[in-house]
Design an enzyme around this catalytic site. Sequence first.
Site, PDB file in Angstrom:
ATOM      1  N   LYS A 270       6.516  -8.031 -39.428  1.00  0.00           N
ATOM      2  CA  LYS A 270       7.777  -7.759 -38.648  1.00  0.00           C
ATOM      3  C   LYS A 270       8.205  -6.166 -38.606  1.00  0.00           C
ATOM      4  O   LYS A 270       8.050  -5.529 -39.889  1.00  0.00           O
ATOM      5  CB  LYS A 270       8.963  -8.504 -39.383  1.00  0.00           C
ATOM      6  CG  LYS A 270      10.236  -7.948 -38.796  1.00  0.00           C
ATOM      7  CD  LYS A 270      11.547  -8.682 -39.608  1.00  0.00           C
ATOM      8  CE  LYS A 270      12.880  -8.389 -39.406  1.00  0.00           C
ATOM      9  NZ  LYS A 270      13.927  -8.973 -40.113  1.00  0.00           N
ATOM     10  N   ASP A 275      17.753  -2.477 -38.866  1.00  0.00           N
ATOM     11  CA  ASP A 275      18.508  -3.552 -38.706  1.00  0.00           C
ATOM     12  C   ASP A 275      19.847  -3.523 -38.731  1.00  0.00           C
ATOM     13  O   ASP A 275      20.333  -3.811 -39.871  1.00  0.00           O
ATOM     14  CB  ASP A 275      17.780  -4.748 -39.345  1.00  0.00           C
ATOM     15  CG  ASP A 275      18.482  -6.080 -38.980  1.00  0.00           C
ATOM     16  OD1 ASP A 275      19.038  -6.173 -37.945  1.00  0.00           O
ATOM     17  OD2 ASP A 275      18.160  -7.178 -39.714  1.00  0.00           O
ATOM     18  N   LYS A 282      26.118  -6.100 -39.037  1.00  0.00           N
ATOM     19  CA  LYS A 282      25.795  -6.166 -40.551  1.00  0.00           C
ATOM     20  C   LYS A 282      27.190  -5.673 -41.260  1.00  0.00           C
ATOM     21  O   LYS A 282      27.735  -4.624 -40.713  1.00  0.00           O
ATOM     22  CB  LYS A 282      24.609  -5.611 -41.224  1.00  0.00           C
ATOM     23  CG  LYS A 282      23.516  -6.386 -40.943  1.00  0.00           C
ATOM     24  CD  LYS A 282      22.378  -6.044 -41.719  1.00  0.00           C
ATOM     25  CE  LYS A 282      20.996  -6.840 -41.317  1.00  0.00           C
ATOM     26  NZ  LYS A 282      20.952  -8.357 -41.842  1.00  0.00           N
ATOM     27  N   ASP A 293      13.360  -2.858 -42.852  1.00  0.00           N
ATOM     28  CA  ASP A 293      13.117  -4.150 -42.058  1.00  0.00           C
ATOM     29  C   ASP A 293      11.697  -4.094 -41.413  1.00  0.00           C
ATOM     30  O   ASP A 293      11.538  -4.763 -40.661  1.00  0.00           O
ATOM     31  CB  ASP A 293      14.249  -4.403 -41.382  1.00  0.00           C
ATOM     32  CG  ASP A 293      14.661  -5.906 -41.204  1.00  0.00           C
ATOM     33  OD1 ASP A 293      14.015  -6.521 -42.052  1.00  0.00           O
ATOM     34  OD2 ASP A 293      15.139  -6.005 -40.184  1.00  0.00           O
ATOM     35  N   ASP A 352      21.724 -10.994 -35.617  1.00  0.00           N
ATOM     36  CA  ASP A 352      21.080 -10.584 -36.807  1.00  0.00           C
ATOM     37  C   ASP A 352      19.779 -11.370 -37.131  1.00  0.00           C
ATOM     38  O   ASP A 352      19.294 -10.891 -38.008  1.00  0.00           O
ATOM     39  CB  ASP A 352      22.024 -10.485 -37.877  1.00  0.00           C
ATOM     40  CG  ASP A 352      21.748  -9.753 -39.044  1.00  0.00           C
ATOM     41  OD1 ASP A 352      20.872  -8.992 -38.786  1.00  0.00           O
ATOM     42  OD2 ASP A 352      22.446  -9.811 -39.938  1.00  0.00           O
ATOM     43  N   GLU A 354      17.012 -11.584 -35.809  1.00  0.00           N
ATOM     44  CA  GLU A 354      16.331 -10.825 -34.804  1.00  0.00           C
ATOM     45  C   GLU A 354      14.733 -11.021 -35.130  1.00  0.00           C
ATOM     46  O   GLU A 354      13.944 -10.917 -34.229  1.00  0.00           O
ATOM     47  CB  GLU A 354      16.781  -9.325 -34.481  1.00  0.00           C
ATOM     48  CG  GLU A 354      16.160  -8.428 -35.568  1.00  0.00           C
ATOM     49  CD  GLU A 354      16.569  -8.739 -36.955  1.00  0.00           C
ATOM     50  OE1 GLU A 354      17.442  -9.230 -37.232  1.00  0.00           O
ATOM     51  OE2 GLU A 354      15.751  -8.048 -38.023  1.00  0.00           O
ATOM     52  N   ARG A 356      12.895 -13.252 -36.216  1.00  0.00           N
ATOM     53  CA  ARG A 356      12.120 -14.533 -35.753  1.00  0.00           C
ATOM     54  C   ARG A 356      12.139 -14.361 -34.136  1.00  0.00           C
ATOM     55  O   ARG A 356      10.939 -14.936 -33.803  1.00  0.00           O
ATOM     56  CB  ARG A 356      13.111 -15.592 -36.350  1.00  0.00           C
ATOM     57  CG  ARG A 356      14.420 -15.692 -35.688  1.00  0.00           C
ATOM     58  CD  ARG A 356      15.314 -16.728 -36.425  1.00  0.00           C
ATOM     59  NE  ARG A 356      15.621 -16.235 -37.946  1.00  0.00           N
ATOM     60  CZ  ARG A 356      16.116 -17.141 -38.938  1.00  0.00           C
ATOM     61  NH1 ARG A 356      16.685 -18.196 -38.308  1.00  0.00           N
ATOM     62  NH2 ARG A 356      16.519 -16.754 -39.983  1.00  0.00           N
TER      63      ARG A 356
HETATM   64  N1  BES Z   1      16.315  -8.149 -41.957  1.00  0.00           N
HETATM   65  C1  BES Z   1      17.339  -9.074 -42.470  1.00  0.00           C
HETATM   66  C2  BES Z   1      16.781 -10.085 -43.637  1.00  0.00           C
HETATM   67  C3  BES Z   1      17.209  -9.250 -44.994  1.00  0.00           C
HETATM   68  C4  BES Z   1      18.275  -9.430 -45.594  1.00  0.00           C
HETATM   69  C5  BES Z   1      16.230  -8.248 -45.319  1.00  0.00           C
HETATM   70  C6  BES Z   1      18.371  -8.512 -46.974  1.00  0.00           C
HETATM   71  C7  BES Z   1      16.384  -7.630 -46.475  1.00  0.00           C
HETATM   72  C8  BES Z   1      17.403  -7.924 -47.433  1.00  0.00           C
HETATM   73  C9  BES Z   1      17.212 -10.262 -41.307  1.00  0.00           C
HETATM   74  O1  BES Z   1      16.770  -9.719 -39.830  1.00  0.00           O
HETATM   75  C10 BES Z   1      18.703 -11.067 -41.329  1.00  0.00           C
HETATM   76  O2  BES Z   1      19.616 -10.339 -40.877  1.00  0.00           O
HETATM   77  N2  BES Z   1      18.517 -12.234 -41.506  1.00  0.00           N
HETATM   78  C11 BES Z   1      19.858 -12.948 -41.495  1.00  0.00           C
HETATM   79  C12 BES Z   1      19.603 -14.262 -40.985  1.00  0.00           C
HETATM   80  C13 BES Z   1      20.680 -15.198 -40.719  1.00  0.00           C
HETATM   81  C14 BES Z   1      21.627 -14.392 -39.639  1.00  0.00           C
HETATM   82  C15 BES Z   1      20.429 -16.584 -40.093  1.00  0.00           C
HETATM   83  C16 BES Z   1      20.468 -13.162 -42.836  1.00  0.00           C
HETATM   84  O3  BES Z   1      19.578 -13.386 -43.954  1.00  0.00           O
HETATM   85  O4  BES Z   1      21.313 -13.171 -43.046  1.00  0.00           O
HETATM   86 ZN    ZN Z   2      16.111  -8.001 -39.874  1.00  0.00          ZN
HETATM   87 MN    MN Z   3      18.765  -9.208 -38.999  1.00  0.00          MN
END
Ligand code: BES
Ligand code: ZN
Ligand code: MN
Length: 507
Positions: A270, A275, A282, A293, A352, A354, A356
């Site tokens: 990825k 992000d 966020k 990220d 968010d 993104e 996937r």
């Molecule tokens: N890049 C984030 C995941 C992340 C969170 C990485 C904390 C490192 C530390 C990812 O893109 C994300 O935002 N995931 C969301 C998914 C949710 C919206 C289903 C998450 O984990 O909150």
């Molecule tokens: Zn992310």
């Molecule tokens: Mn995200």
Amino acid sequence: MKLSADAITTITVCNLEEMSWEENGSCLVVPAYHKEFPLNSAVLAEEDELVLQALADREVLTGAAGCCYYLPVPSRAYGGVLVLGLGDRDKFDAESLRRTTGEASSLLKSNKISRIGLDLVNFPELPAPAFVESLNLAQYRFETYKKAAENPAPAVQEIALIVGDTVDKASLKESCDLASLISVAANGARHLANTASNDMTPMALAAAAQKIAEEGGEQCTCTIFDQEHMEELGMNALLGVARGSDEPPFMIFLEYTHPEATQTVALVGKGVTFDTGGISLKPAGKMNEMKFDMCGAAVVLATMMAVNHLKPVINVIGVVPTVENMPGGSAQTPGEIVRACNGKTIEVLNTDAEGRLILADALAYTVESRKPDCIVDLATLTGAVVIALGHAAAGVLGTDETLISALLAAGERTGERLWQLPLWEDHDKLMEGTFADLNNIGPDREAGTITGAAFLKAFTGDTPWAHIDIAGVSYGVRNKAYLKPDYASGFGVRLLLDWLLNQTEKD
Ligand code: BES
Ligand code: ZN
Ligand code: MN
């Protein structure tokens, strides 16, 4: 783009009588198990041993795991002694050595040691490659944006392994040189990830990939799809994420081939260079950390760099979908429905989620166009994996138990631990869409890491696949003394290379 900030440490293997110390900056390193005194050193002068024994008698020196002690002895050729606490003999493993080496590294630095002799004469069981590797990781510094230091930080440049007569010196040197190369690659991944997101853009990742291919020579090619090409291929899941940013997105392929290879593995990383969450923005706190990220991408690129050097008998494809996730005026909004390149439609309920989306196109296109024997992706995919496992292990999920077992074993060997989470049909159900084939998020906060994986699964076809969620282990790792918590960890490079090299040995 420079991949690594550090020069490689020189390794020599010699017998006691061949060992020569230098006047300044030398140090003898003597291992000690917990409460096993007197020290079991073949090199240490008797007088120094007596001094250290006095400290052991007062329990200043214990040999406890991670407890190191430095004693300057200017009258001696070796200049100083560092006792390396290995902990209890029955609990000792390669990871304990790495962690104690991390502690030792600070002492070596503050005492301005540039050359060490590690006394392995009575410790043939010590995994010297783990020592070399963790010292390289511990000595990594990221100083790209710092004013040039007047006195650059001292670092160990030379490691002499002092061994007994029965040891095969050539093979020990070979395994330590391999460990050194692999840790330099891991530092390369850390370097890409630590670089600020205004410099480490999707374009910069593409440039880094091109450079790796150039250095890799004939066996490695680099193909980069731009936005237009991705539009033709229908990679709308990825393109939707890129819409909010002025930075153009790319899909990068680094392909290493070996003429005698019978297997092809694909590694997907990825590469979200920043992000923000997009329109599903966020919170501001710690948002800066979202420059990390793209750690999956960094790990895949660095692994390819090492593969190019090692030239294993296996074909390896490194795939990096890369975008910046921004809430710009043209950004994707929640509720939009996109069609990925395999024809499946996705309702983007949360912009968010993104990672996937970009991985969906990368996985689907790779399995379809390259038909690899297996595919492994690494992604900082979910905050939920940090809740589940903290910083101690990455989550692993997938569709092939043999592949997962092999990865779990590589994780144990390298100290880059994985913990398997289930991926059942019950979870697939949670991702079924109302308006489209799939939703990009599951219900509420239910099984967040697993639903992320269940979504990806829909894009892997019949290809054996494993997904490694590295959100918790890519930075902020506090439990490993050989890593600096503020830096990216490079988690995955050592794991993947260990796994890949083991795969080839079985052929
Ligand atoms: N890049 C984030 C995941 C992340 C969170 C990485 C904390 C490192 C530390 C990812 O893109 C994300 O935002 N995931 C969301 C998914 C949710 C919206 C289903 C998450 O984990 O909150
Ligand atoms: Zn992310
Ligand atoms: Mn995200």
